[in-house]
Enzyme design. Structure first.
Site, short mmCIF file in Angstrom:
data_model
loop_
_atom_site.label_atom_id
_atom_site.label_comp_id
_atom_site.label_asym_id
_atom_site.label_seq_id
_atom_site.Cartn_x
_atom_site.Cartn_y
_atom_site.Cartn_z
CG ASP A 1 -1.66 1.27 1.47
OD1 ASP A 1 -2.41 1.64 0.58
OD2 ASP A 1 -1.66 1.65 2.64
CG ASP B 1 -1.79 7.46 0.68
OD1 ASP B 1 -0.76 8.27 0.33
OD2 ASP B 1 -2.74 7.50 -0.14
#
Ligand code: B16
Ligand code: MG
Length: 215
Positions: free
Chosen positions: A8, A10
């Site tokens: 991922d 963020d």
């Protein structure tokens, strides 16, 4: 056997989560809708448009499409202002070394992000070339917790879902990884990410092998 690691963006590679929080809070407060850290947890990993819907629902506010478009643009402008000064030094502690060790071990690396700004941020961090595949919010129809982003990433890496592990900081992201049939490493705690397979607080002096041994 694990052959790929999907990150991922963020909250895992860098801390843009704080900038999403600030931009959404300013927008929500401007509309007279309360917004705190607990509510923000529900937005992590969720697309921009779905995040706005959740905020409006929380404030019992109904707006027409053009006003919503306007608010989405305003939020993104504010977010882009906040991330403008980011650089390589904003890669989270230990992450660059963690990726380097994966590469040396022949593990494929992908990014699976709901953000339409993911490529811009990765360029700012000067880390784009570290990944064989980047799937962002422009390439998917369904945002996390739907598994599309991770399934697409695995497919482009040429791997089966069972050969991939996902690293996620969001409840929606962990759910997406599990629905994709992948191992989920949660960046956080068992309390805030109960569905992850194991948890880390950061990546300093960590390797994928030693994290997976804890499962
Ligand atoms: P944008 P991730 C997600 O990125 C964020 O966690 C989430 O807060 C944000 O709303 C979403 O991207 C969309 O971002 O407005 O830049 O398109 O965690 O999946 O990397
Ligand atoms: Mg995240």
């Amino acid at each position: 056997m694990i052959k790929g690691c999907i990150f991922d963006l963020d909250g895992v590679i860098c801390d843009t989560a704080q900038f999403h929080f600030i931009a959404w809070k300013e927008l929500a407060n401007g509309l007279g809708i309360p917004f705190d850290e607990a509510f923000n947890e529900k937005l992590k990993g969720v697309s921009r448009v779905d995040s706005l819907e959740l905020i409006l629902e929380n404030g019992n506010l109904t707006l027409d499409t053009s006003r919503k478009e306007e608010l989405l643009n305003l939020k993104n402008q504010r977010y882009l202002e906040l991330v403008e000064g980011m650089s390589q030094s904003d890669i989270l502690p230990g992450m660059a070394e963690f990726i380097f060790v994966l590469a040396a071990g022949g593990i494929l690396k992908g990014v699976g992000s709901s953000s339409k700004n993911a490529k811009r941020i990765l360029d700012k961090l000067r880390i784009t070339k570290a990944f064989e595949v980047i799937v962002d919010g422009n390439m998917i129809k369904n945002s996390k917790p739907h598994p599309e982003v991770f399934l697409k990433c695995a497919d482009l890496l040429g791997l089966e879902p069972s050969e991939c592990v996902v690293i996620e900081d969001a409840q929606a992201g962990v759910e997406a990884a599990k629905r994709a049939g992948m191992i989920a490493i949660g960046v956080g705690t068992k309390e805030n990410l109960p569905n992850a397979d194991t948890w880390v607080t950061d990546f300093r002096h960590r390797t994928l092998d030693d994290i997976l041994k804890e499962i």
